[in-house]
Write a protein that holds these residues in place. Sequence first.
Motif, PDB file in Angstrom:
ATOM      1  N   ILE A 159      43.420   9.505  89.058  1.00 28.05           N
ATOM      2  CA  ILE A 159      43.137   8.129  88.663  1.00 28.05           C
ATOM      3  C   ILE A 159      41.642   7.995  88.409  1.00 28.05           C
ATOM      4  O   ILE A 159      40.826   8.774  88.924  1.00 28.05           O
ATOM      5  CB  ILE A 159      43.591   7.105  89.727  1.00 28.05           C
ATOM      6  N   THR A 160      41.267   7.019  87.629  1.00 26.47           N
ATOM      7  CA  THR A 160      39.868   6.825  87.251  1.00 26.47           C
ATOM      8  C   THR A 160      39.137   5.968  88.277  1.00 26.47           C
ATOM      9  O   THR A 160      39.759   5.280  89.098  1.00 26.47           O
ATOM     10  CB  THR A 160      39.780   6.138  85.878  1.00 26.47           C
ATOM     11  N   ILE A 161      37.825   5.993  88.189  1.00 29.24           N
ATOM     12  CA  ILE A 161      37.014   5.150  89.067  1.00 29.24           C
ATOM     13  C   ILE A 161      37.304   3.681  88.804  1.00 29.24           C
ATOM     14  O   ILE A 161      37.296   2.853  89.725  1.00 29.24           O
ATOM     15  CB  ILE A 161      35.503   5.462  88.892  1.00 29.24           C
ATOM     16  N   GLU A 162      37.613   3.350  87.543  1.00 26.94           N
ATOM     17  CA  GLU A 162      37.943   1.960  87.203  1.00 26.94           C
ATOM     18  C   GLU A 162      39.227   1.521  87.906  1.00 26.94           C
ATOM     19  O   GLU A 162      39.326   0.377  88.382  1.00 26.94           O
ATOM     20  CB  GLU A 162      38.088   1.797  85.689  1.00 26.94           C
ATOM     21  N   GLU A 163      40.207   2.425  87.992  1.00 24.29           N
ATOM     22  CA  GLU A 163      41.457   2.097  88.684  1.00 24.29           C
ATOM     23  C   GLU A 163      41.221   1.914  90.181  1.00 24.29           C
ATOM     24  O   GLU A 163      41.840   1.047  90.818  1.00 24.29           O
ATOM     25  CB  GLU A 163      42.486   3.198  88.427  1.00 24.29           C
ATOM     26  N   ILE A 164      40.344   2.726  90.745  1.00 23.31           N
ATOM     27  CA  ILE A 164      40.019   2.568  92.170  1.00 23.31           C
ATOM     28  C   ILE A 164      39.315   1.229  92.402  1.00 23.31           C
ATOM     29  O   ILE A 164      39.629   0.505  93.357  1.00 23.31           O
ATOM     30  CB  ILE A 164      39.131   3.727  92.656  1.00 23.31           C
ATOM     31  N   ASN A 165      38.405   0.894  91.530  1.00 22.12           N
ATOM     32  CA  ASN A 165      37.689  -0.375  91.666  1.00 22.12           C
ATOM     33  C   ASN A 165      38.649  -1.560  91.558  1.00 22.12           C
ATOM     34  O   ASN A 165      38.496  -2.570  92.264  1.00 22.12           O
ATOM     35  CB  ASN A 165      36.595  -0.483  90.608  1.00 22.12           C
ATOM     36  N   THR A 166      39.627  -1.453  90.666  1.00 27.12           N
ATOM     37  CA  THR A 166      40.635  -2.506  90.537  1.00 27.12           C
ATOM     38  C   THR A 166      41.447  -2.625  91.822  1.00 27.12           C
ATOM     39  O   THR A 166      41.761  -3.732  92.285  1.00 27.12           O
ATOM     40  CB  THR A 166      41.574  -2.224  89.350  1.00 27.12           C
ATOM     41  N   HIS A 167      41.776  -1.476  92.414  1.00 32.02           N
ATOM     42  CA  HIS A 167      42.513  -1.478  93.674  1.00 32.02           C
ATOM     43  C   HIS A 167      41.705  -2.179  94.766  1.00 32.02           C
ATOM     44  O   HIS A 167      42.260  -2.977  95.544  1.00 32.02           O
ATOM     45  CB  HIS A 167      42.827  -0.042  94.094  1.00 32.02           C
ATOM     46  N   ILE A 168      40.424  -1.900  94.825  1.00 31.95           N
ATOM     47  CA  ILE A 168      39.567  -2.553  95.818  1.00 31.95           C
ATOM     48  C   ILE A 168      39.519  -4.054  95.574  1.00 31.95           C
ATOM     49  O   ILE A 168      39.625  -4.866  96.503  1.00 31.95           O
ATOM     50  CB  ILE A 168      38.147  -1.953  95.789  1.00 31.95           C
TER      51      ILE A 168
ATOM     52  N   GLY B 225      36.513  14.593  86.408  1.00 27.56           N
ATOM     53  CA  GLY B 225      36.134  13.195  86.354  1.00 27.56           C
ATOM     54  C   GLY B 225      37.162  12.227  86.919  1.00 27.56           C
ATOM     55  O   GLY B 225      36.969  11.010  86.867  1.00 27.56           O
ATOM     56  N   LEU B 226      38.254  12.745  87.468  1.00 28.90           N
ATOM     57  CA  LEU B 226      39.301  11.908  88.042  1.00 28.90           C
ATOM     58  C   LEU B 226      39.366  12.106  89.556  1.00 28.90           C
ATOM     59  O   LEU B 226      38.936  13.134  90.084  1.00 28.90           O
ATOM     60  CB  LEU B 226      40.660  12.245  87.428  1.00 28.90           C
ATOM     61  N   TYR B 227      39.921  11.121  90.224  1.00 29.80           N
ATOM     62  CA  TYR B 227      40.138  11.192  91.670  1.00 29.80           C
ATOM     63  C   TYR B 227      41.618  11.497  91.910  1.00 29.80           C
ATOM     64  O   TYR B 227      42.491  10.838  91.336  1.00 29.80           O
ATOM     65  CB  TYR B 227      39.741   9.876  92.340  1.00 29.80           C
ATOM     66  N   LEU B 228      41.894  12.494  92.758  1.00 29.82           N
ATOM     67  CA  LEU B 228      43.255  12.982  92.927  1.00 29.82           C
ATOM     68  C   LEU B 228      43.962  12.316  94.104  1.00 29.82           C
ATOM     69  O   LEU B 228      43.406  12.209  95.207  1.00 29.82           O
ATOM     70  CB  LEU B 228      43.248  14.501  93.129  1.00 29.82           C
TER      71      LEU B 228
ATOM     72  N   ALA C 246      30.548   9.048  95.872  1.00 31.36           N
ATOM     73  CA  ALA C 246      29.709  10.150  95.405  1.00 31.36           C
ATOM     74  C   ALA C 246      29.373  11.119  96.544  1.00 31.36           C
ATOM     75  O   ALA C 246      29.075  12.297  96.304  1.00 31.36           O
ATOM     76  CB  ALA C 246      28.433   9.607  94.778  1.00 31.36           C
ATOM     77  N   LYS C 247      29.463  10.638  97.792  1.00 28.53           N
ATOM     78  CA  LYS C 247      29.087  11.450  98.944  1.00 28.53           C
ATOM     79  C   LYS C 247      30.278  12.192  99.558  1.00 28.53           C
ATOM     80  O   LYS C 247      30.093  13.067 100.401  1.00 28.53           O
ATOM     81  CB  LYS C 247      28.452  10.571 100.018  1.00 28.53           C
ATOM     82  N   HIS C 248      31.498  11.830  99.151  1.00 30.72           N
ATOM     83  CA  HIS C 248      32.682  12.401  99.796  1.00 30.72           C
ATOM     84  C   HIS C 248      33.705  12.810  98.744  1.00 30.72           C
ATOM     85  O   HIS C 248      34.034  12.039  97.839  1.00 30.72           O
ATOM     86  CB  HIS C 248      33.309  11.379 100.754  1.00 30.72           C
ATOM     87  N   ASP C 249      34.235  14.015  98.894  1.00 34.12           N
ATOM     88  CA  ASP C 249      35.257  14.489  97.966  1.00 34.12           C
ATOM     89  C   ASP C 249      36.620  13.874  98.245  1.00 34.12           C
ATOM     90  O   ASP C 249      37.458  13.751  97.350  1.00 34.12           O
ATOM     91  CB  ASP C 249      35.369  16.015  98.034  1.00 34.12           C
ATOM     92  N   ASP C 250      36.857  13.518  99.481  1.00 34.83           N
ATOM     93  CA  ASP C 250      38.128  12.891  99.823  1.00 34.83           C
ATOM     94  C   ASP C 250      37.886  11.750 100.807  1.00 34.83           C
ATOM     95  O   ASP C 250      36.934  11.766 101.590  1.00 34.83           O
ATOM     96  CB  ASP C 250      39.111  13.916 100.391  1.00 34.83           C
ATOM     97  N   PHE C 251      38.764  10.757 100.773  1.00 36.44           N
ATOM     98  CA  PHE C 251      38.591   9.560 101.593  1.00 36.44           C
ATOM     99  C   PHE C 251      39.859   8.725 101.511  1.00 36.44           C
ATOM    100  O   PHE C 251      40.785   9.013 100.735  1.00 36.44           O
ATOM    101  CB  PHE C 251      37.380   8.740 101.126  1.00 36.44           C
ATOM    102  N   VAL C 252      39.910   7.676 102.324  1.00 34.98           N
ATOM    103  CA  VAL C 252      41.029   6.735 102.313  1.00 34.98           C
ATOM    104  C   VAL C 252      40.478   5.328 102.178  1.00 34.98           C
ATOM    105  O   VAL C 252      39.489   4.972 102.828  1.00 34.98           O
ATOM    106  CB  VAL C 252      41.860   6.838 103.619  1.00 34.98           C
ATOM    107  N   ILE C 253      41.125   4.538 101.334  1.00 36.61           N
ATOM    108  CA  ILE C 253      40.789   3.122 101.204  1.00 36.61           C
ATOM    109  C   ILE C 253      41.968   2.328 101.745  1.00 36.61           C
ATOM    110  O   ILE C 253      43.110   2.557 101.340  1.00 36.61           O
ATOM    111  CB  ILE C 253      40.528   2.730  99.741  1.00 36.61           C
TER     112      ILE C 253
END
Length: 313
Positions: free
Chosen positions: A112-121, A102-105, A75-82
Motif C-alpha cells: 500500500i502507498t503512503i497516501e493510503e496509510i495517511n488516509t487510514h490514519i 516504495g510501498l509498505y507491505l 522513515a525510522k522503522h521498516d515495520d510497525f503497527v498502527i
Amino acid sequence: MRLASPSKLRKLGILGMNRRNIECIQQNNPRKFFPRVDDKLITKTLAEKAGLNVPKLYGVIECNYQIKKAVEIFAKHDDFVIKPSQGCGGNGILVITGKKDGLYLKPNGKGITIEEINTHISNTLSGLYSLGGQPDKAMIEYRVQFTDFFQNISYQGVPDIRVIVFNGFPIMAMTRLPTSDSDGKANLHQGAIGVGIDIKTGKTLSGVQNNRPIAIHPDTKNSFKNLTIPDWDMLLEIAAGCYEIAELGYLGVDIVLDKSFGPMILELNARPGLAIQIANDCGLMNRLDTIRSASRNLTPSQRVNFSQQHFYS
C-alpha cells in the motif's frame, strides 16, 4: 446439532451472557475505571508505570496536521503497527511488515502507498474504528515478532493469549490463532481459532472456530493440541498483575509472546467474551465461585499459585 438445555448448561457451569453482564461486569467493574482498558494509550501508560512489559510506542497522532509526524516515524522503522487508541474487535489495526519498491507491505504481502496509510490514519482520527464513533488517536508502535512456538499453528498475523482474570486470579485462558479467514488477525469474531490452555501446565487443549470444535489449523494443517506455551508462569503473573492497574474484578488480558522480549501486554478488556469456555470445554461458573471465597490479600504470584492448584484439566 441439538442445543443443550438451560439446566444442562447450569450443571456444566457455563456462564451465559446475561449472567456475565450482571454478576461479573456490573457487580465487579466500576464504570469509572473503564477508560483504563477501553483506551489503549491509557492502558499502555499504566502498564509501563507498573513495570509490566508492553510493545514500545513510537508515536501518537492526535490530529490531521500531525500526520507528517507519522511519515517521519515511518522513515525510522521498516515495520510497525498502527492502531486506534479506542478501537475494539481488532478493527482499524494496520500492520506493516516491511517496505519494497516504495510501498509498505501488509502481512498478506500486498503493498500500500503512503497516501493510503495517511488516509487510514485520518479515518482513525475521525472515529471510524472507535467505540461509539468518537474522535480518536492513532498509535504507532513496535510490531511484535512472535515466538517460533507459533510458527506451525498460525497464519501470517500475531497470535495472542487471552487470560480471564477474576479479582486478580487468572481463571481461564486460551490462545487465539490467526487464519486466512480472519485476515491474519487474532480475532475470534473474524474467524481466528481459540485454543484452550490448561492453567496449571500451560498445555494447549481443544480448539474452536466460528463456535465449532476444531483440532487442525485449516491453513497450516497442523495440530495445535498438547503443546506447552513458553514462559507460562511468567505470563500468568503478568495477567494477574493487570488487576492492580485496571482495578476491574472481571477482566480479559491479551498477551503476546515476542521472540526477543517475551510476554507483552497487548490490551485489556472489561467485557471479555465467553467462547473461551468452548475452547476449554469447561464452564467459568465453578471457577468464579472458587475465587469468591479466596483471600484478597495475595500478591499476583500468590494468586497464580492458587489458580494453578485449583484449576487444571
